[in-house]
Write an enzyme that holds these catalytic residues in place. Sequence first.
Site, PDB file in Angstrom:
ATOM      1  N   SER A 103      48.435  10.670  13.356  1.00 62.91           N
ATOM      2  CA  SER A 103      47.029  10.523  12.993  1.00 62.91           C
ATOM      3  C   SER A 103      46.345  11.891  12.947  1.00 62.91           C
ATOM      4  CB  SER A 103      46.348   9.560  13.981  1.00 62.91           C
ATOM      5  OG  SER A 103      45.096   9.129  13.494  1.00 62.91           O
ATOM      6  N   ASP A 220      47.641  -0.071   7.165  1.00 62.47           N
ATOM      7  CA  ASP A 220      47.280   0.782   8.300  1.00 62.47           C
ATOM      8  C   ASP A 220      45.942   0.377   8.919  1.00 62.47           C
ATOM      9  OD1 ASP A 220      47.854   3.753   9.547  1.00 62.47           O
ATOM     10  OD2 ASP A 220      45.706   3.422   9.204  1.00 62.47           O
ATOM     11  N   HIS A 275      47.610   0.730  12.325  1.00 65.63           N
ATOM     12  CA  HIS A 275      47.550   2.138  12.695  1.00 65.63           C
ATOM     13  C   HIS A 275      48.023   2.397  14.123  1.00 65.63           C
ATOM     14  CE1 HIS A 275      46.307   6.276  12.196  1.00 65.63           C
ATOM     15  NE2 HIS A 275      45.653   6.218  13.342  1.00 65.63           N
TER      16      HIS A 275
END
Length: 294
Positions: A103, A220, A275
């Site tokens: 990320s 995601d 995610h």
Amino acid sequence: MKPPRVVAGSHRPLPLLLLLAGVCIDCYKPVIIVHGIFDGPKQFRNLSKFIKEAHPGTEVTVIDLYDNLASLQPLWKQVPDFRKASMAIMQKAPDGVHLLCFSQGGLLCRALLSTTPNHKVHTFISLSSPLAGQYGDTDCLQKVFHNVLKKNVHYLCYNKLGQKVSICDYWNDPHYRPSYLQHNIFLPLLNGERAHRDMKAWRENFLRIKKLVLIGGPDDGVITPWQSSHFGFYDSNESVVEMQNQEFYRNDTFGLKTLDARGDVLVCLHSGVKHTTWHSNFTVFTSCMEKWLT
């Protein structure tokens, strides 16, 4: 000094047993993991376990810096500290290391690679990272700017105060491109979208890596557009422009086109992964990461 560990029913030390079984010990490069926004080392226990089980003896380090709320600190403040921690590991690894970054951590790692001469990173794995920027109404955005819609975030981000919040350092509003280029002091420099005196050196530093692995997918739910994890992004109509058609790719401003021409950019796409579960998904590990962490 502790005696060698012995497996029950055998008088041979464990390292000898592993060698006899054809298992390579002490031959895998160390893996450095950099966490994402609102994360810390504990979120990466499963991933560390996957790596160690697939490649016994691998040294895996999740850098314990700027955890949780501290991850909102400006990225240029974080980069030197992550560099210092990473270099301490690299100096003990004559054959180099692998860098696995999740990320927001993917952007930190890009900055670390670009600004570190003579780094020894072999493979850079970017795990669901907003590499081309972020523009979306997500839960993550609401944690930072409560009740603010994406269309208004540029008012908060594109100024000196806003640039002290990490998410603003890669907030890329396609409807306010001039403001992004002028006031964002992180991503436009990293992408070479705004000229600066260190562009050539940063490009050379980034190109020291041997492989770039880009991992992401359509479900995601945080990275927006999700194609940003593969260097795609919105145009002014919010239609996605894929990596090869991005200006920074065509102009090869930071070396991405060169890496791709070398055959060293690997894109891994997975559907059905949220995610916050990328780093604990065993299928993602085996299909997208395991091969490149040797």
